[in-house]
Design an enzyme around this catalytic site. Structure first.
Site, PDB file in Angstrom:
ATOM      1  N   GLY A  26       0.792  -1.220   0.200  1.00  0.00           N
ATOM      2  CA  GLY A  26      -0.052   0.062   0.032  1.00  0.00           C
ATOM      3  C   GLY A  26       0.863   1.176  -0.070  1.00  0.00           C
ATOM      4  O   GLY A  26       2.167   1.194  -0.222  1.00  0.00           O
ATOM      5  N   ARG A 103      -6.713   4.897  15.848  1.00  0.00           N
ATOM      6  CA  ARG A 103      -5.723   3.752  15.716  1.00  0.00           C
ATOM      7  C   ARG A 103      -6.262   2.727  16.490  1.00  0.00           C
ATOM      8  O   ARG A 103      -6.018   1.570  15.686  1.00  0.00           O
ATOM      9  CB  ARG A 103      -4.205   4.303  16.040  1.00  0.00           C
ATOM     10  N   ASN A 110      -6.602  -6.054  12.750  1.00  0.00           N
ATOM     11  CA  ASN A 110      -4.838  -6.046  12.408  1.00  0.00           C
ATOM     12  C   ASN A 110      -4.220  -7.085  13.287  1.00  0.00           C
ATOM     13  O   ASN A 110      -3.201  -7.606  12.955  1.00  0.00           O
ATOM     14  CB  ASN A 110      -4.542  -4.669  12.576  1.00  0.00           C
ATOM     15  N   VAL A 133       4.869  -0.986  11.814  1.00  0.00           N
ATOM     16  CA  VAL A 133       4.248   0.319  11.487  1.00  0.00           C
ATOM     17  C   VAL A 133       2.832   0.406  11.422  1.00  0.00           C
ATOM     18  O   VAL A 133       2.094   1.312  11.617  1.00  0.00           O
ATOM     19  CB  VAL A 133       4.943   0.700  10.003  1.00  0.00           C
ATOM     20  N   ASP A 163       5.957  11.499  15.015  1.00  0.00           N
ATOM     21  CA  ASP A 163       5.352  12.313  15.704  1.00  0.00           C
ATOM     22  C   ASP A 163       6.259  13.414  16.363  1.00  0.00           C
ATOM     23  O   ASP A 163       6.114  14.749  16.276  1.00  0.00           O
ATOM     24  CB  ASP A 163       4.541  11.843  17.252  1.00  0.00           C
ATOM     25  N   SER A 165       9.210  13.886  15.051  1.00  0.00           N
ATOM     26  CA  SER A 165       9.563  14.565  13.610  1.00  0.00           C
ATOM     27  C   SER A 165       8.716  15.942  13.540  1.00  0.00           C
ATOM     28  O   SER A 165       9.022  17.074  13.295  1.00  0.00           O
ATOM     29  CB  SER A 165       9.591  13.902  12.385  1.00  0.00           C
ATOM     30  N   ARG A 166       7.333  15.609  13.733  1.00  0.00           N
ATOM     31  CA  ARG A 166       6.461  16.834  13.409  1.00  0.00           C
ATOM     32  C   ARG A 166       6.626  17.628  14.547  1.00  0.00           C
ATOM     33  O   ARG A 166       6.695  18.931  14.219  1.00  0.00           O
ATOM     34  CB  ARG A 166       4.976  16.318  13.535  1.00  0.00           C
ATOM     35  N   HIS A 190       1.597   6.018  20.308  1.00  0.00           N
ATOM     36  CA  HIS A 190       1.571   6.795  19.098  1.00  0.00           C
ATOM     37  C   HIS A 190      -0.022   6.682  18.826  1.00  0.00           C
ATOM     38  O   HIS A 190      -0.611   6.095  18.263  1.00  0.00           O
ATOM     39  CB  HIS A 190       1.944   6.107  17.937  1.00  0.00           C
TER      40      HIS A 190
END
Length: 328
Positions: A26, A103, A110, A133, A163, A165-166, A190
């Site tokens: 994906g 999430r 999942n 991931v 997060d 990095s943001r 996360h």
């Protein structure tokens, strides 16, 4: 073209070549492949997905660019045997998060995907580190560690790496400095219970609330709260606008792969199953961690103020509840 779609024979790369496997063709999986090729982190990238026409097309599209990258081979296919010899396998396969969905809502579906997938990964790449991931990444990191029986440090969730990095990007933009000079991290889940560790945040050597000078600080506590709120909700804004996050998570995951494959012993905020850090056990969440070829070799126990400690334990409690609801 063969089922595995090789571009160069992996045998020609020699016994010491670095091979990364990515599960899931994906948007996130292909972004990780692309970033890994561009950065030259691995000499071979193998993409696996059960959708044969899709993975065949993605591998071809990526492989056609390898003459211009540092990687020597882009392979893949619908047979898990393409993962053979991988030093790291990155799992992105799973249901896609929809607008308005958290999430954690993705959990049950999942988990079932992991139950079927992980035995195949271990059968074909028994020595590989596993990087998660797929969301909810912290819960699935715990699930993957339990299902595989691997040491905690060899099952790593991407956690709050993106997060963080943001956060650094936002702070750097406001402070007009390079993001590499911003030393701040998002810890915990996360997800919605994540939090910034402001008590240890710095720009260069200067505490964040004293930048650029204590007499004339750029940030107030209200400013920092606004930044934190923006970080927490950033993914939902991207999902609302384009349907999924892809590029940034691809680059962030490649940074983690770089730390592993180049044995950098880098300190990154990633998710692993904890065993006593700040009193937390049997839960996976993000803490500053030393990452190298053996995976996470040490979890750092940062100094946190009282509010941050409460936030950390609240995040752990939320994740434990979700894991218990899924039978773990």
């Amino acid at each position: 073209m063969s089922e595995h779609t090789p571009v160069h024979s992996p045998a020609s790369l020699g016994p010491a070549h670095r091979k990364v496997g990515v599960v899931g063709a994906g948007g996130v999986g292909t972004a990780i492949c692309y970033a890994t090729l561009i950065r030259g982190v691995a000499r071979e990238v193998a993409l696996y997905d059960i959708d044969e026409p899709k993975v065949r097309a993605e591998v071809l599209d990526l492989a056609h660019g390898t003459p211009f990258t540092s990687a020597s081979a882009m392979t893949g296919g619908a047979d898990p045997d393409v993962l053979a010899g991988c030093e790291v396998v990155v799992i992105t396969a799973g249901a896609k998060q929809r607008p308005g969905q958290t999430r954690l809502d993705l959990g049950a579906h999942n988990v079932e995907i992991l139950r079927g997938l992980l035995p195949q990964v271990q059968a074909h790449a028994p020595d590989a580190l596993v990087v998660l991931v797929t969301n909810p990444v912290d819960v699935l990191t715990l699930v993957a560690q339990r299902l595989t029986g691997l040491p905690a440090g060899r099952v790593i969730g991407s956690g709050t790496l993106l997060d963080t990095s943001r956060l650094r990007w936002l702070l750097a933009s406001r402070a007009q400095v390079h993001a590499s000079s911003v030393h701040a991290a998002i810890l915990g889940e996360h997800g919605d219970t994540e939090f910034p560790a402001w008590s240890s945040a710095r720009i260069g050597p200067t505490p964040i609330l004293e930048w650029p000078t204590p007499a004339d600080p750029l940030f107030t506590r209200a400013d920092l709260d606004e930044v934190a709120d923006t970080v927490v909700h950033a993914e939902y804004e991207v999902i609302q606008g384009k349907g999924a996050t892809t590029y940034a998570v691809g680059v962030a995951t490649t940074r983690l792969l770089e730390a592993i494959l180049r044995d950098q012993h880098a300190i990154l905020p990633v998710s692993t199953v904890l065993d006593g850090v700040h009193g937390l056990s049997d839960v996976a969440l993000s803490m500053p961690s030393v990452v190298g070829r053996d995976g996470v070799t040490r979890v750092i126990q940062p100094e946190l103020d009282d509010a941050e400690m409460r936030a950390l334990h609240a995040s752990a409690d939320a994740l434990r509840r979700e894991a218990r609801s899924l039978g773990f």
